[in-house]
Design an enzyme around this catalytic site. Structure first.
Site: not given
Length: 331
Positions: A204, A207, A277
């Site tokens: 994201n 990150e 996920d």
């Protein structure tokens, strides 16, 4: 990519077998209503109406694969207590294979969320984040090594709870170099040094900023960060998920880097829990089913838009994706 083309890839999901390695989490949801403040402290009193357990972390990635019609095996650590039993029961109930599940004396990671009126009031975690050591580590690596030959792709779901470590990636990358397997990683801040030479990484914004050591604040810094990650990690591709701004794919093609920006397709955002996920599960399945990465990212973007419109850890289905593609510009 037409809807008909997407349907060709989606139909092939059932033939694909994915190994998901990573941190297994049990998501516990306590739902209730608030009508008063506690006389003991200035906090709301939640009158509990429902309690449920859902698969989180690497287990939720596997659950997304199953929901999309693929075949999923999960490899990670659960404890031997009550929470570990719930995880195992949920995995078997969903049809997720548990042959490579590792039981240990440590605690199963449990995230408990208290929700009232579709709003999360508080979350509390029970976890043991120590990395595997000694005999347990050797056994786990040996189990993974024996498993790798049977899968179309490997997904590493890193939540920094002790399962992901350097030796694991050394094993995965050696296998990738010898056999050409697709290795995708959902990363965590602090572990970027492990992810060199993978096929795909899906950070994201926070990150990506950390991994690239660049503060992402506009399109210029976003592109610079994507290029930096490709170079630093020597990986094949980077998909930066950007929340309400959609996602951006960076691919190495010959001597060039091709950048594709995808706007979000989410109509409403209730809960972003587990959206990453869904993205990594969908893009991996679509790619090994024959889609190029841009087409696979488009399908993953639609799937992400579906799950953020649901409360709690959720999944998307092939039918839901096709329904969105009836009216979305991708079609």
């Amino acid at each position: 990519m037409t809807r008909a083309k997407a349907e060709q890839f989606l139909k092939k999901f059932k033939d694909k077998k994915i190994l998901v390695i990573g941190d297994i989490i049990l998501d516990r949801y306590i739902f209730g209503k608030v009508s008063r403040i506690s006389p003991e402290a200035p906090v709301p009193v939640v009158e509990v109406t429902e309690e449920s357990y859902r698969l989180g972390g690497a287990a939720n990635v596997a659950n997304n694969i199953i929901a999309l019609g693929g075949k999923a095996y999960v490899s990670g650590i659960i404890g031997k207590g009550f929470a570990g039993k719930i995880v195992k029961d949920l995995l078997e109930e969903k049809g997720i294979e548990v042959d490579y599940l590792f039981e240990d004396a440590r605690k199963t990671t449990v995230k408990t969320r208290i929700i009232a009126g579709n709003q999360q009031i508080v979350r509390f975690d029970i976890e043991d984040t120590r990395r595997l050591q000694g005999k347990a580590k050797e056994t786990f690596l040996s189990m993974i090594k024996n498993a790798l030959i049977d899968f179309d792709a490997v997904i590493v779901s890193d939540y920094k709870k002790g399962v992901v470590f350097e030796e694991l990636f050394r094993l995965l990358i050696n296998h990738k170099k010898k056999n050409g397997n697709f290795v995708a990683v959902d990363p965590k801040i602090g572990h970027f040094r492990f992810y060199k030479h993978v096929s795909l990484i899906t950070p994201n914004l926070a990150e990506a900023s950390h991994g690239a050591e660049i503060e992402i604040k506009d399109e210029k810094t976003l592109i610079k960060a994507g290029f930096n990650l490709l170079k630093k990690l020597a990986c094949d591709s980077v998909l930066i998920t950007r929340g309400e701004e959609g996602m951006s794919l960076f691919e190495k093609k010959d001597s060039e880097v091709v950048v594709t920006h995808l706007p979000t397709v989410a109509k409403k955002v209730f809960d972003v829990t587990g959206a990453g996920d869904t993205v990594i599960a969908t893009i991996t399945l679509a790619h090994v089913a024959g889609a190029d990465l841009v087409s696979a990212a488009k399908i993953a973007n639609v799937a992400a838009g579906i799950v953020v419109g649901k409360v709690g850890t959720a999944t998307a289905t092939v039918e839901e994706i096709l329904e969105i593609l009836k009216t979305h510009p991708y079609a």
